[in-house]
Scaffold this active site. Structure first.
Site, PDB file in Angstrom:
ATOM      1  N   HIS A 109      33.202  60.971  45.389  1.00  0.00           N
ATOM      2  CA  HIS A 109      32.454  59.976  44.627  1.00  0.00           C
ATOM      3  C   HIS A 109      31.341  60.541  43.751  1.00  0.00           C
ATOM      4  O   HIS A 109      30.444  59.806  43.356  1.00  0.00           O
ATOM      5  CB  HIS A 109      31.856  58.942  45.580  1.00  0.00           C
ATOM      6  CG  HIS A 109      32.851  57.950  46.093  1.00  0.00           C
ATOM      7  ND1 HIS A 109      33.655  57.199  45.266  1.00  0.00           N
ATOM      8  CD2 HIS A 109      33.175  57.585  47.362  1.00  0.00           C
ATOM      9  CE1 HIS A 109      34.427  56.404  45.990  1.00  0.00           C
ATOM     10  NE2 HIS A 109      34.165  56.632  47.263  1.00  0.00           N
TER      11      HIS A 109
ATOM     12  N   GLU B  47      39.356  52.707  56.684  1.00  0.00           N
ATOM     13  CA  GLU B  47      38.600  51.857  55.769  1.00  0.00           C
ATOM     14  C   GLU B  47      39.268  50.522  55.484  1.00  0.00           C
ATOM     15  O   GLU B  47      38.815  49.782  54.602  1.00  0.00           O
ATOM     16  CB  GLU B  47      38.368  52.620  54.462  1.00  0.00           C
ATOM     17  CG  GLU B  47      37.644  53.951  54.679  1.00  0.00           C
ATOM     18  CD  GLU B  47      37.470  54.757  53.420  1.00  0.00           C
ATOM     19  OE1 GLU B  47      36.483  54.530  52.706  1.00  0.00           O
ATOM     20  OE2 GLU B  47      38.340  55.614  53.151  1.00  0.00           O
TER      21      GLU B  47
ATOM     22  N   ASP C 140      33.670  50.314  52.610  1.00  0.00           N
ATOM     23  CA  ASP C 140      34.984  49.883  52.139  1.00  0.00           C
ATOM     24  C   ASP C 140      35.629  48.897  53.110  1.00  0.00           C
ATOM     25  O   ASP C 140      36.297  47.945  52.685  1.00  0.00           O
ATOM     26  CB  ASP C 140      35.895  51.096  51.934  1.00  0.00           C
ATOM     27  CG  ASP C 140      35.612  51.801  50.621  1.00  0.00           C
ATOM     28  OD1 ASP C 140      34.929  51.207  49.766  1.00  0.00           O
ATOM     29  OD2 ASP C 140      36.064  52.948  50.444  1.00  0.00           O
TER      30      ASP C 140
END
Length: 227
Positions: free
Chosen positions: A16, A121, A147
């Site tokens: 990310h 997730e 998530d």
């Protein structure tokens, strides 16, 4: 700095942010030198990036978006040397300060030291927690709280009964198979204490962004209070 602050490991995020492999490897080598474990999260499915980080000094890999035991098995096989897996052998490893070490000895030591973490997730992943925890070569199941909450339609609802139930399911699965349950994305101390009491042992309590922002905000407020 993180060693001086009392941390055990670094979570280097290659999923990310814009950090490249070379930067991650330099940080990993520095971390090895002071005795804390460098662990990187790679984008889902990019196991080629994971093995290059491990060759460059990494001691662990976090793979996100793992939903099934079949996916977990593929990950474990790729990140372990034979006979546990099929990872390709590299030479001149920084883990041994670049000293020459026998191949069998080196591979055994790296297999034992490498932490393989899969992130759960989605509701599907939580439902498969026991089967994923049973996969040889997987060390930890890490709940991706942000998530998972998004998937459940409760953004930020980390105390919601569905997140609590998911954490309990993962802790139970890990306990049954001798693995470590983990949770990320939660910084609330009281909530983390409740999950640790439940059985969580791998904790990501914050990031460089949140730590810097919190300290800077406190300092700015203290200085303005002096005026």
């Amino acid at each position: 700095m993180m060693k001086a602050c009392g941390y055990d490991w670094l979570f280097l995020d290659l999923e990310h942010n814009s950090m490249d492999l070379d930067t991650a490897v330099q940080i990993a080598v520095a971390a090895l030198g002071v005795g804390i474990a460098p662990v990187a999260r790679v984008p889902a499915g990019q196991l080629w990036l994971a093995t290059r980080f491990l060759d460059g000094g990494g001691l662990g890999i976090v793979v996100p978006h793992v939903d099934t035991p079949e996916e977990a098995q593929k990950i474990a096989q790729a990140l372990r040397y034979p006979p546990q897996g099929h990872r390709s052998v590299a030479g001149g490893l920084p883990h041994f300060a670049y000293e020459k070490v026998g191949l069998a000895e080196a591979c055994d030591a790296i297999n034992a030291a490498t932490l393989v973490i899969v992130m759960l997730e989605t509701p599907t992943a939580i439902a498969n927690a026991d089967a994923i925890a049973a996969v040889p070569g997987i060390d930890s199941l890490l709940i991706g709280s942000n998530d998972l909450a998004m998937e459940l339609g409760i953004p930020g609802g980390f105390a919601d009964e569905r997140i609590v139930a998911a954490c309990q399911a993962v802790c139970d699965a890990c306990r049954a198979h001798g693995k470590a349950a983990g949770v990320g994305g939660i910084s609330d101390e009281a909530l983390l204490r409740s999950y640790i009491a439940m059985g969580v042992r791998l904790v990501l309590p914050g990031s460089d962004h949140s730590l810097l922002t919190r300290a800077a905000t406190e300092t700015a407020a203290a200085m303005r209070a002096c005026l």
